[in-house]
Scaffold this motif. Structure first.
Motif, PDB file in Angstrom:
ATOM      1  N   PRO A 296       0.781  -1.322  -0.172  1.00 16.08           N
ATOM      2  CA  PRO A 296       0.026   0.049   0.066  1.00 16.08           C
ATOM      3  C   PRO A 296       0.721   1.140  -0.031  1.00 16.08           C
ATOM      4  N   VAL A 297       1.998   1.106   0.428  1.00 18.27           N
ATOM      5  CA  VAL A 297       2.810   2.441   0.661  1.00 18.27           C
ATOM      6  C   VAL A 297       3.561   2.670  -0.816  1.00 18.27           C
ATOM      7  N   VAL A 298       3.775   1.446  -1.274  1.00 18.14           N
ATOM      8  CA  VAL A 298       4.297   1.851  -2.708  1.00 18.14           C
ATOM      9  C   VAL A 298       3.136   2.481  -3.564  1.00 18.14           C
ATOM     10  N   ARG A 299       1.899   2.054  -3.534  1.00 17.73           N
ATOM     11  CA  ARG A 299       0.868   2.266  -4.200  1.00 17.73           C
ATOM     12  C   ARG A 299       0.606   3.902  -3.851  1.00 17.73           C
ATOM     13  N   LEU A 300       0.976   4.235  -2.712  1.00 17.14           N
ATOM     14  CA  LEU A 300       0.727   5.747  -2.504  1.00 17.14           C
ATOM     15  C   LEU A 300       1.690   6.642  -2.985  1.00 17.14           C
ATOM     16  N   ASN A 301       2.818   6.274  -2.783  1.00 17.07           N
ATOM     17  CA  ASN A 301       4.024   6.972  -3.551  1.00 17.07           C
ATOM     18  C   ASN A 301       3.842   6.756  -5.028  1.00 17.07           C
ATOM     19  N   ARG A 302       3.397   5.922  -5.756  1.00 19.65           N
ATOM     20  CA  ARG A 302       3.274   5.586  -7.166  1.00 19.65           C
ATOM     21  C   ARG A 302       2.370   6.829  -7.448  1.00 19.65           C
ATOM     22  N   ALA A 303       1.195   6.837  -6.617  1.00 18.94           N
ATOM     23  CA  ALA A 303       0.385   7.724  -7.120  1.00 18.94           C
ATOM     24  C   ALA A 303       0.645   9.270  -7.232  1.00 18.94           C
ATOM     25  N   VAL A 304       1.799   9.809  -6.195  1.00 16.98           N
ATOM     26  CA  VAL A 304       2.134  10.864  -6.241  1.00 16.98           C
ATOM     27  C   VAL A 304       3.064  10.976  -7.432  1.00 16.98           C
ATOM     28  N   ALA A 305       3.769   9.999  -7.752  1.00 14.86           N
ATOM     29  CA  ALA A 305       4.566  10.067  -8.981  1.00 14.86           C
ATOM     30  C   ALA A 305       3.674  10.167 -10.385  1.00 14.86           C
ATOM     31  N   VAL A 306       2.565   9.352 -10.429  1.00 12.49           N
ATOM     32  CA  VAL A 306       1.686   9.597 -11.362  1.00 12.49           C
ATOM     33  C   VAL A 306       1.296  11.170 -11.366  1.00 12.49           C
ATOM     34  N   GLY A 307       1.041  11.552 -10.412  1.00 16.53           N
ATOM     35  CA  GLY A 307       0.525  13.159 -10.156  1.00 16.53           C
ATOM     36  C   GLY A 307       1.658  14.001 -10.946  1.00 16.53           C
ATOM     37  N   GLU A 308       2.941  13.610 -10.916  1.00 17.22           N
ATOM     38  CA  GLU A 308       4.109  14.597 -11.359  1.00 17.22           C
ATOM     39  C   GLU A 308       3.966  14.265 -13.009  1.00 17.22           C
ATOM     40  N   ALA A 309       3.884  12.927 -13.252  1.00 15.23           N
ATOM     41  CA  ALA A 309       4.208  12.440 -14.733  1.00 15.23           C
ATOM     42  C   ALA A 309       2.963  12.882 -15.541  1.00 15.23           C
ATOM     43  N   ASP A 310       1.790  12.672 -14.995  1.00 13.80           N
ATOM     44  CA  ASP A 310       0.485  12.787 -15.955  1.00 13.80           C
ATOM     45  C   ASP A 310      -0.568  14.138 -15.486  1.00 13.80           C
ATOM     46  N   GLY A 311      -0.095  15.026 -14.336  1.00  8.56           N
ATOM     47  CA  GLY A 311      -0.778  15.759 -13.832  1.00  8.56           C
ATOM     48  C   GLY A 311      -1.610  15.288 -12.554  1.00  8.56           C
ATOM     49  N   PRO A 312      -1.869  16.434 -11.748  1.00  6.25           N
ATOM     50  CA  PRO A 312      -2.554  16.087 -10.595  1.00  6.25           C
ATOM     51  C   PRO A 312      -3.918  15.296 -10.399  1.00  6.25           C
ATOM     52  N   ARG A 313      -4.590  15.509 -11.409  1.00  5.33           N
ATOM     53  CA  ARG A 313      -6.078  14.834 -11.553  1.00  5.33           C
ATOM     54  C   ARG A 313      -5.770  13.286 -11.638  1.00  5.33           C
ATOM     55  N   ALA A 314      -4.823  12.842 -12.657  1.00  5.91           N
ATOM     56  CA  ALA A 314      -4.301  11.438 -12.660  1.00  5.91           C
ATOM     57  C   ALA A 314      -4.005  11.045 -11.315  1.00  5.91           C
ATOM     58  N   GLY A 315      -2.843  11.649 -10.836  1.00  5.96           N
ATOM     59  CA  GLY A 315      -2.528  11.186  -9.380  1.00  5.96           C
ATOM     60  C   GLY A 315      -3.633  10.891  -8.514  1.00  5.96           C
ATOM     61  N   LEU A 316      -4.675  12.076  -8.424  1.00  4.16           N
ATOM     62  CA  LEU A 316      -5.655  11.809  -7.503  1.00  4.16           C
ATOM     63  C   LEU A 316      -6.647  10.458  -7.523  1.00  4.16           C
ATOM     64  N   ALA A 317      -6.753  10.072  -9.175  1.00  6.05           N
ATOM     65  CA  ALA A 317      -7.544   9.018  -9.420  1.00  6.05           C
ATOM     66  C   ALA A 317      -6.700   7.932  -8.971  1.00  6.05           C
ATOM     67  N   ALA A 318      -5.397   7.792  -9.134  1.00  2.00           N
ATOM     68  CA  ALA A 318      -4.492   6.825  -8.662  1.00  2.00           C
ATOM     69  C   ALA A 318      -4.518   6.708  -7.098  1.00  2.00           C
ATOM     70  N   LEU A 319      -4.589   7.745  -6.529  1.00  7.55           N
ATOM     71  CA  LEU A 319      -4.908   7.634  -4.997  1.00  7.55           C
ATOM     72  C   LEU A 319      -5.995   6.958  -4.486  1.00  7.55           C
ATOM     73  N   ALA A 320      -7.268   7.126  -5.247  1.00  7.65           N
ATOM     74  CA  ALA A 320      -8.579   6.742  -4.712  1.00  7.65           C
ATOM     75  C   ALA A 320      -8.550   5.197  -4.450  1.00  7.65           C
ATOM     76  N   ASP A 321      -7.469   4.457  -5.252  1.00  5.69           N
ATOM     77  CA  ASP A 321      -7.499   3.128  -4.953  1.00  5.69           C
ATOM     78  C   ASP A 321      -6.436   2.698  -3.844  1.00  5.69           C
ATOM     79  N   VAL A 322      -5.903   3.590  -3.128  1.00  7.52           N
ATOM     80  CA  VAL A 322      -5.251   3.402  -1.952  1.00  7.52           C
ATOM     81  C   VAL A 322      -5.906   3.566  -0.734  1.00  7.52           C
ATOM     82  N   ASP A 323      -5.911   2.677   0.354  1.00  4.07           N
ATOM     83  CA  ASP A 323      -6.535   2.883   1.591  1.00  4.07           C
ATOM     84  C   ASP A 323      -6.392   4.231   2.286  1.00  4.07           C
ATOM     85  N   PRO A 324      -7.516   4.819   2.579  1.00  4.41           N
ATOM     86  CA  PRO A 324      -7.470   6.260   3.086  1.00  4.41           C
ATOM     87  C   PRO A 324      -6.850   6.335   4.557  1.00  4.41           C
ATOM     88  N   HIS A 325      -6.669   5.010   5.203  1.00  2.00           N
ATOM     89  CA  HIS A 325      -6.367   5.147   6.340  1.00  2.00           C
ATOM     90  C   HIS A 325      -4.815   5.089   6.748  1.00  2.00           C
TER      91      HIS A 325
END
Length: 383
Positions: A296-325
């Motif tokens: 899950p930690v890797v998924r979170l870090n990947r979401a931030v990286a996606v936000g940098e590579a493809d834009g913040p909206r794409a990063g937020l979409a990837a983050l939606a699949d990560v446990d919010p807790h």
């Protein structure tokens, strides 16, 4: 007094005593007493045969302890020496795996590794972890009791050993003991004794992270995010060494999680500025890392990286699949919301994240970000 030499000799001396019949706990205690004796009696230069002196002194300490236990006089027969097998480096390697025994918790394994392999005193370890010496002594004693009498053919596996070393590294610097530097020293020892590419991957990862150490905190003691760090302060010698070690490990074509993490760190180190970071390739390495760990930690870090590579909206979409807790979830969401222009929500998320931060520098940084974005929000409202 060469304390570095003493620390390097500890694993080999413990190994000799164990092969002579001492159980691990008794051997470790005897070696610690021998170290104290060495500090008391050695002058500027150690004896001609420092290891021999320590083995003899520690063995006498062990025999004294055995003789003192009148109810267990039969243990005097342990004087019969077992056959010597393998070079001294085998002792260090064996102790790494014994300290990572599956019967021990990660915290206990870390403390025992620092004592038995690192040759550190209980006081030094306690100071590094900011706990009373008596508390750390109890923790180490419990760990030794847990493995005393257990079959020595059930040591922890390599993954556990590497995790213990990474835990030591992540403790960073506190008190009088630099745990990050100590972890690097121990991992170098392990890498010298084994050609497993994952050990090299971990060493490369440590070196690449350690190269940025002086730029992480400003003169006021505040945390400096990666994007804002002064890259001229990064240690290029450590970076070059880490990259070379990583390239050699990757050439073995046996990819592991530490090699993948080191590759990500190398891409950050290779970028002249934050804006020139190759985020697309970093996302690709996170994809490889997910195949290896599904963390899950890797998924979170990947979401931030996606936000940098493809834009913040794409990063937020990837983050939606990560446990919010998950820890730092709100901090990641706050950053991506800020990048997307959602200032009000970003400020609220930064405030929430600061309340659950696990250390003071991080908490201070998140609170300052919340205040900064809140001021931007107020300015925007006035326009």
């Amino acid at each position: 007094m060469n304390e570095a030499l003493l620390r390097e000799l500890v694993p080999a001396v413990i190994g000799v005593l164990v092969r002579r019949g001492a159980d691990f706990a008794a051997a470790e205690d005897a070696v610690q007493e021998a170290l104290i004796r060495a500090l008391e009696t050695w002058q500027a230069e150690p004896p001609r045969d420092a290891k021999g002196w320590l083995v003899t002194t520690a063995w006498h300490k062990f025999l004294d302890a055995v003789r003192a236990e009148t109810a267990r006089r039969g243990r005097e027969s342990l004087v019969e020496v077992r056959p010597q097998t393998g070079p001294a480096t085998d002792d260090s390697l064996w102790l790494y795996f014994l300290c990572a025994h599956p019967a021990l918790s990660p915290g206990s394994a870390v403390a025992l590794t620092l004592r038995a392999v690192g040759g550190l005193t209980t006081r030094q370890i306690a100071a590094a972890y900011l706990v009373p010496e008596a508390t750390m002594a109890q923790r180490i004693s419990r760990a030794k009791r847990r493995i005393t009498g257990l079959p020595l053919d059930r040591p922890g596996d390599l993954a556990t050993v590497l995790r213990v070393l990474y835990l030591v590294f992540n403790e960073g610097y506190s008190g009088e003991l630099d745990l990050a530097a100590e972890a690097i020293r121990l991992t170098r020892q392990l890498a010298a004794a084994s050609d497993d590419p994952e050990i090299s991957g971990l060493l490369a990862l440590m070196l690449l992270h350690h190269a940025r150490r002086t730029s992480r905190i400003d003169q006021a003691g505040r945390l400096v995010p990666l994007a804002e760090q002064d890259r001229s302060r990064w240690d290029t010698t450590l970076i070059a060494e880490g990259v070379t070690i990583l390239q050699t490990a990757l050439a073995r074509d046996r990819l592991g999680e530490y090699q993948a993490q080191a590759a990500i760190a190398a891409l950050h180190a290779d970028a002249p500025t934050a804006t020139e970071t190759d985020w697309v390739q970093i996302v690709e390495w996170y994809d490889e890392l997910l195949l290896l760990t599904d963390s899950p930690v890797v998924r979170l870090n990947r979401a931030v990286a996606v936000g940098e590579a493809d834009g913040p909206r794409a990063g937020l979409a990837a983050l939606a699949d990560v446990d919010p807790h998950l820890p730092r979830h709100n901090a990641a969401r706050a950053y991506l919301r800020y990048r997307a222009g959602d200032l009000e929500q970003a400020a609220a998320l930064y405030t929430e994240a600061s309340l659950t931060a696990t250390n003071l520098p991080e908490r201070d940084h998140l609170a300052r970000e919340a205040a900064r974005i809140q001021r931007l929000t107020e300015i925007a409202d006035q326009c």
